[in-house]
Design a protein around this motif. Structure first.
Motif, PDB file in Angstrom:
ATOM      1  N   PHE A 540       8.924  13.028  -2.488  1.00 42.09           N
ATOM      2  CA  PHE A 540       8.908  11.653  -2.986  1.00 42.09           C
ATOM      3  C   PHE A 540       8.738  10.672  -1.830  1.00 42.09           C
ATOM      4  CE2 PHE A 540      10.960   7.627  -3.842  1.00 42.09           C
ATOM      5  CZ  PHE A 540      10.319   7.245  -5.016  1.00 42.09           C
ATOM      6  N   ALA A 541       9.414  10.916  -0.724  1.00 39.79           N
ATOM      7  CA  ALA A 541       9.287  10.017   0.424  1.00 39.79           C
ATOM      8  C   ALA A 541       7.859  10.019   0.952  1.00 39.79           C
ATOM      9  CB  ALA A 541      10.271  10.429   1.520  1.00 39.79           C
ATOM     10  N   GLU A 542       7.244  11.217   1.004  1.00 37.13           N
ATOM     11  CA  GLU A 542       5.865  11.301   1.478  1.00 37.13           C
ATOM     12  C   GLU A 542       4.928  10.500   0.582  1.00 37.13           C
ATOM     13  OE1 GLU A 542       5.975  15.734   3.545  1.00 37.13           O
ATOM     14  OE2 GLU A 542       5.108  15.439   1.552  1.00 37.13           O
ATOM     15  N   GLN A 543       5.164  10.573  -0.719  1.00 36.99           N
ATOM     16  CA  GLN A 543       4.326   9.819  -1.648  1.00 36.99           C
ATOM     17  C   GLN A 543       4.592   8.323  -1.556  1.00 36.99           C
ATOM     18  OE1 GLN A 543       4.877  11.401  -5.603  1.00 36.99           O
ATOM     19  NE2 GLN A 543       4.695  13.521  -4.884  1.00 36.99           N
ATOM     20  N   ALA A 544       5.818   7.951  -1.231  1.00 36.15           N
ATOM     21  CA  ALA A 544       6.186   6.534  -1.244  1.00 36.15           C
ATOM     22  C   ALA A 544       5.817   5.809   0.037  1.00 36.15           C
ATOM     23  CB  ALA A 544       7.688   6.400  -1.495  1.00 36.15           C
ATOM     24  N   VAL A 545       5.664   6.530   1.145  1.00 33.65           N
ATOM     25  CA  VAL A 545       5.391   5.851   2.422  1.00 33.65           C
ATOM     26  C   VAL A 545       4.115   5.012   2.367  1.00 33.65           C
ATOM     27  CG1 VAL A 545       4.706   6.247   4.816  1.00 33.65           C
ATOM     28  CG2 VAL A 545       6.747   7.338   3.922  1.00 33.65           C
ATOM     29  N   PRO A 546       2.974   5.551   1.942  1.00 32.75           N
ATOM     30  CA  PRO A 546       1.772   4.700   1.896  1.00 32.75           C
ATOM     31  C   PRO A 546       1.927   3.494   0.984  1.00 32.75           C
ATOM     32  CG  PRO A 546       1.201   7.029   1.703  1.00 32.75           C
ATOM     33  CD  PRO A 546       2.684   6.940   1.561  1.00 32.75           C
ATOM     34  N   PHE A 547       2.513   3.732  -0.182  1.00 31.54           N
ATOM     35  CA  PHE A 547       2.682   2.627  -1.118  1.00 31.54           C
ATOM     36  C   PHE A 547       3.591   1.546  -0.547  1.00 31.54           C
ATOM     37  CE2 PHE A 547       6.119   1.174  -3.932  1.00 31.54           C
ATOM     38  CZ  PHE A 547       5.437   0.174  -4.612  1.00 31.54           C
ATOM     39  N   TYR A 548       4.735   1.959  -0.005  1.00 32.86           N
ATOM     40  CA  TYR A 548       5.696   0.959   0.443  1.00 32.86           C
ATOM     41  C   TYR A 548       5.238   0.274   1.729  1.00 32.86           C
ATOM     42  CZ  TYR A 548      10.142  -1.384   1.057  1.00 32.86           C
ATOM     43  OH  TYR A 548      11.109  -2.352   1.187  1.00 32.86           O
ATOM     44  N   THR A 549       4.436   0.978   2.539  1.00 30.94           N
ATOM     45  CA  THR A 549       3.851   0.330   3.716  1.00 30.94           C
ATOM     46  C   THR A 549       2.994  -0.854   3.293  1.00 30.94           C
ATOM     47  OG1 THR A 549       3.834   2.392   4.974  1.00 30.94           O
ATOM     48  CG2 THR A 549       2.339   0.657   5.700  1.00 30.94           C
ATOM     49  N   GLN A 550       2.130  -0.622   2.320  1.00 34.23           N
ATOM     50  CA  GLN A 550       1.277  -1.708   1.832  1.00 34.23           C
ATOM     51  C   GLN A 550       2.102  -2.778   1.133  1.00 34.23           C
ATOM     52  OE1 GLN A 550      -1.989  -1.953   2.553  1.00 34.23           O
ATOM     53  NE2 GLN A 550      -1.782  -4.018   1.687  1.00 34.23           N
ATOM     54  N   CYS A 551       3.175  -2.347   0.452  1.00 31.52           N
ATOM     55  CA  CYS A 551       4.045  -3.314  -0.237  1.00 31.52           C
ATOM     56  C   CYS A 551       4.672  -4.285   0.761  1.00 31.52           C
ATOM     57  CB  CYS A 551       5.122  -2.573  -1.022  1.00 31.52           C
ATOM     58  SG  CYS A 551       6.290  -3.650  -1.890  1.00 31.52           S
ATOM     59  N   LEU A 552       5.177  -3.768   1.878  1.00 33.75           N
ATOM     60  CA  LEU A 552       5.782  -4.644   2.886  1.00 33.75           C
ATOM     61  C   LEU A 552       4.737  -5.571   3.497  1.00 33.75           C
ATOM     62  CD1 LEU A 552       8.286  -2.291   4.779  1.00 33.75           C
ATOM     63  CD2 LEU A 552       8.807  -4.092   3.122  1.00 33.75           C
ATOM     64  N   ILE A 553       3.532  -5.067   3.717  1.00 33.25           N
ATOM     65  CA  ILE A 553       2.479  -5.923   4.262  1.00 33.25           C
ATOM     66  C   ILE A 553       2.121  -7.029   3.275  1.00 33.25           C
ATOM     67  CG2 ILE A 553       0.047  -5.957   4.966  1.00 33.25           C
ATOM     68  CD1 ILE A 553       0.490  -3.136   6.119  1.00 33.25           C
ATOM     69  N   ASP A 554       2.047  -6.671   1.995  1.00 34.17           N
ATOM     70  CA  ASP A 554       1.743  -7.678   0.965  1.00 34.17           C
ATOM     71  C   ASP A 554       2.843  -8.726   0.849  1.00 34.17           C
ATOM     72  OD1 ASP A 554      -0.575  -6.332   0.449  1.00 34.17           O
ATOM     73  OD2 ASP A 554       0.214  -5.240  -1.294  1.00 34.17           O
ATOM     74  N   ASN A 555       4.058  -8.334   1.195  1.00 32.78           N
ATOM     75  CA  ASN A 555       5.194  -9.260   1.085  1.00 32.78           C
ATOM     76  C   ASN A 555       5.594  -9.842   2.437  1.00 32.78           C
ATOM     77  OD1 ASN A 555       6.622  -9.126  -1.844  1.00 32.78           O
ATOM     78  ND2 ASN A 555       5.675  -7.152  -1.372  1.00 32.78           N
ATOM     79  N   SER A 556       4.693  -9.766   3.398  1.00 33.54           N
ATOM     80  CA  SER A 556       5.027 -10.232   4.743  1.00 33.54           C
ATOM     81  C   SER A 556       4.907 -11.738   4.908  1.00 33.54           C
ATOM     82  CB  SER A 556       4.123  -9.536   5.769  1.00 33.54           C
ATOM     83  OG  SER A 556       2.748  -9.836   5.512  1.00 33.54           O
ATOM     84  N   HIS A 557       4.371 -12.414   3.904  1.00 28.87           N
ATOM     85  CA  HIS A 557       4.267 -13.871   4.011  1.00 28.87           C
ATOM     86  C   HIS A 557       5.669 -14.468   4.037  1.00 28.87           C
ATOM     87  CE1 HIS A 557       3.189 -18.040   3.165  1.00 28.87           C
ATOM     88  NE2 HIS A 557       1.953 -17.722   3.538  1.00 28.87           N
ATOM     89  N   PRO A 558       5.900 -15.480   4.849  1.00 28.78           N
ATOM     90  CA  PRO A 558       7.258 -16.053   4.961  1.00 28.78           C
ATOM     91  C   PRO A 558       7.868 -16.511   3.645  1.00 28.78           C
ATOM     92  CG  PRO A 558       5.870 -16.852   6.743  1.00 28.78           C
ATOM     93  CD  PRO A 558       4.965 -16.077   5.830  1.00 28.78           C
ATOM     94  N   GLU A 559       7.031 -16.817   2.644  1.00 26.15           N
ATOM     95  CA  GLU A 559       7.576 -17.219   1.350  1.00 26.15           C
ATOM     96  C   GLU A 559       8.139 -16.036   0.582  1.00 26.15           C
ATOM     97  OE1 GLU A 559       4.576 -19.271  -0.766  1.00 26.15           O
ATOM     98  OE2 GLU A 559       4.553 -21.013   0.580  1.00 26.15           O
TER      99      GLU A 559
END
Length: 717
Positions: A540-559
């Motif tokens: 599950f962690a292996e499957q989640a790493v790519p998704f959550y990496t992109q999720c954090l980048i998408d949510n990196s805006h200060p807002e």
């Protein structure tokens, strides 16, 4: 004694009513008990059978208790002022004689009045304990013994007064109070003395019966959880209107609610003593306690959805009169929550520190051990405690909530909540079952959310996420994938409700943190060839790493995520990716490379780019040594190529120095410091200086990392 004041006091005590203020009578009693000669016994006997106090009103009983408490103070002061000779006995011995004479006068009086007198004496002796050491002496022991005896007598009177049989004809006094009213007065008075009474003396009481009576009083104080029903059919613009307003206001100012702190404290103390002496009975009583609070909280949750002002987030939207009713309602709800916390805290303490007793042979009069008839276990009490707080979830945001991201909160509330989860977490199957039922409940109710207040639904989601975050470390992969992740997924990109948004990210990081811990155990045990031991959670962690990496980048805006939250979250993600067996370095570099590519593709927003660069720098301490050179070189290149103000570059260089000097582990410390020495001139030129990294750059980086007063998503990790 021919003192006119004394004769006047006796005259008023023999009347059922008097025009003298209660404070005047109270002061006279205290004065003459301490000074009457030759003995206070006759006066004490007159007081304890007085028609004035026989009309059992709380104000009079409380005043009587205060009078005896003050009498102790007056007597001690008088004894100190007496002239002393060679053969004068000690202060303690003379006080002992006086106390015994007072106790002799109280014998045979009305039990409820005697209880008030003994309560005042215990309080008075407690006030002088530092000087006279009363807890260790015979005076205090004698008064406490009398207190315990009279409390048992009052319980007997309540049993008789509650009955309809012939024994009721033989009660000592015809009470003006109902049986329930007399019981309430008993607990209101006793709650002031019980906490001061030695446990070894309380053990002789029928504690299980006493707790059950006290529990019924607590239930009655909140009307069994039905007090909101008067509001369910009222329009918010019409509140208050007559009886509705009067009922809620009266309830919020009732004696039971005003004294709920001492009542719940007494319940907790008696339960602790019962668990030490008769644990089997204690566990039966604990089941009744949780059943009662489940019933109360369930009724309140159902009625709250129908209350008009439950949908209002700003009290200024209410009419002034309706605001008064809302304020009174929240006062009752707050009292209920605090009572629940106090009671369940003692219950969980018993579960933790008292071994589970063997089953007790129940008499026909006992309640079922549990609603299903099964035997209670520690996990049962943890589950019911969590269910109670789930029912009251709509009240929790008013007190800071339960999530680890909350800036503030009620400490005792969090303590009980996390204790219940810790007890539950000791059993993986029970934890998985709880999360499955919680997820099913949320999905079942999702179709009804359009009719629910938005604040109510958000509070329920935040509560579920707080539970998931704490249990992630013990859940198997099936539970995480099928029960936890569905709760989280819809909130990872929705920052409209801050608590659920941050809690969702906390849950994801808790999942990665749990994986890291298991992987580190495998590494320490050198079981690298046994991938199947960690395969379920690892996959599950292996499957989640790519998704959550992109999720954090998408949510990196200060807002969305603040720069502090993003740094902490990305560091935790990379650290977890680095521990994956056997491809940890590959996963870690994927996270780093994704961030580098994002730096080149995001719009030219300096603040956004700075946030991503600081997240990249934060990953330095999370990677293994084979990846560390590539990460450091990439950071150097990004700082050199970055366009912007000198201050922003100084901040990045300072953050990098702090990461290397304070957070890089032993494995990579030597290489990282050597790299810093070799490249600090290049970093200095990148900043725009003379080729050296000055104190300003380092200080700037430390200042940026010190902005962590903001709400940190992974503060618990």
């Amino acid at each position: 004694m021919t003192d006119r004041g004394y004769l006047n006091l006796l005259s008023h005590l023999t009347r059922p009513t008097t025009n003298l203020p209660l404070q005047t009578i109270q002061g006279s009693i205290a004065h003459y008990l301490a000074h009457v000669q030759p003995s206070p016994t006759p006066l004490a006997a007159t007081i304890v059978s007085s028609p004035f106090f026989r009309n059992a009103l709380y104000e009079r009983l409380d005043g009587l208790s205060a009078a005896f408490r003050h009498a102790i103070h007056v007597k001690v002061k008088a004894l100190k002022e007496e002239p002393r000779g060679v053969f004068t006995r000690s202060l303690y011995s003379r006080l002992d004689v006086w106390v015994r004479e007072v106790l002799n006068g109280l014998q045979g009086g009305i039990p409820l009045l005697r209880l008030a007198c003994y309560t005042g004496m215990v309080q008075g002796l407690e006030d002088w304990d530092d000087e006279l050491k009363t807890k260790e002496g015979r005076i205090r022991r004698k008064v406490e013994e009398e207190l315990v005896v009279v409390l048992a007598e009052v319980m007997d009177e309540f049993t008789v007064a509650s009955s309809t049989g012939w024994e009721k004809e033989f009660t000592q006094e015809a009470q003006t109070q109902t049986a329930e009213g007399m019981l309430q007065l008993t607990f209101l008075i006793a709650a002031k003395a019980i906490p001061l009474t030695a446990h070894e003396r309380l053990r002789v009481l029928p504690l299980a019966s006493l707790i059950r009576l006290l529990l019924s009083t607590l239930e009655e104080a909140f009307e069994g959880g039905t007090f909101l029903r008067a509001l369910t059919s009222q329009d918010s613009s019409l509140l208050p209107n007559g009886l509705v307003s009067s009922k809620i206001t009266t309830l919020s100012q009732s004696l039971l609610l005003l004294n709920m702190s001492s009542l719940s404290g007494m319940c907790s103390q008696l339960l602790s003593i019962l668990a030490d002496t008769r644990p089997s009975e204690a566990w039966l009583v604990m089941q009744e306690i949780t059943d009662t609070f489940i019933q109360i909280s369930s009724a309140i949750e159902g009625d709250w959805l129908k209350v008009p002002f439950s949908r209002i987030t700003d009290e200024n939207e209410l009419e002034p009169q309706a605001r008064e009713v809302a304020s009174a309602t929240w006062l009752v709800l707050k009292t209920l929550l605090f009572t629940t916390i106090r009671t369940t805290q003692s219950l969980l303490s018993v579960v933790i520190y008292t071994p589970q007793p063997p089953p007790l042979r129940r008499s026909p009069s006992m309640r079922s051990v549990s609603p299903s008839g099964s035997r209670s276990t520690p996990y049962t009490f943890a589950l019911t405690t969590l269910q109670i707080f789930s029912n009251l979830a709509f009240t929790l945001p008013q007190f800071g909530g339960l999530s680890s991201t909350a800036e503030s909160g009620f400490i005792e509330l969090k303590k009980v909540f996390y204790t219940a989860l810790d007890v539950l977490a000791a059993d993986e199957l029970e934890s998985a079952r709880f999360m499955h039922e919680l997820r099913e409940s949320m999905e079942h109710n999702y179709t009804r959310t359009q009719a629910w207040p938005k604040t109510f639904w958000n509070a329920k989601k935040a509560y579920a996420l707080a539970c998931a975050e704490q249990l992630a470390k013990v859940l198997n992969e099936d539970s995480i994938k099928n029960d936890v992740y569905p709760l989280v997924a819809s909130h990872l990109n929705d920052s409209s409700h801050r608590e659920t948004y941050e809690s969702a990210h906390s849950v994801m990081l808790a999942i990665f943190g749990a994986h890291s811990q298991k992987a580190e155990k495998l590494l320490s045990s050198q079981s690298l060839n046994i991938k199947g031991n960690d395969g379920r959670l690892q996959s599950f962690a292996e499957q989640a790493v790519p998704f959550y990496t992109q999720c954090l980048i998408d949510n990196s805006h200060p807002e969305k995520l603040t720069f502090v939250q993003l740094r902490l979250a990305y560091r935790a993600l990379v650290r977890s990716a680095s521990t994956m067996i056997p491809d940890g370095d590959t996963f870690a570099w994927f996270c780093v490379d994704s961030l580098i590519r994002a730096l080149h593709t995001v719009p030219t927003d300096p603040e956004h780019q700075s946030s991503l660069l600081l997240a990249l720098i934060a990953s330095t301490s999370a990677v293994n040594l084979p990846v560390l050179p590539m990460v450091l070189d990439a950071i150097l290149q990004e700082i050199k190529n970055r366009e912007g103000a000198k201050d922003a570059k100084q901040e990045a260089v300072g953050a990098l120095f702090e990461e290397i000097s304070e957070r890089v582990g032993d494995e990579g410390k030597e290489f990282a410091m050597k790299w810093w020495d070799e490249n600090k001139l290049r970093l200095g030129r990148a900043v725009g200086g003379d080729g050296s990294v000055g104190d300003d750059a380092i200080a700037s980086g430390k200042e940026s990392s010190g902005k962590g007063k903001e709400r940190e998503t992974v503060s618990r990790l």
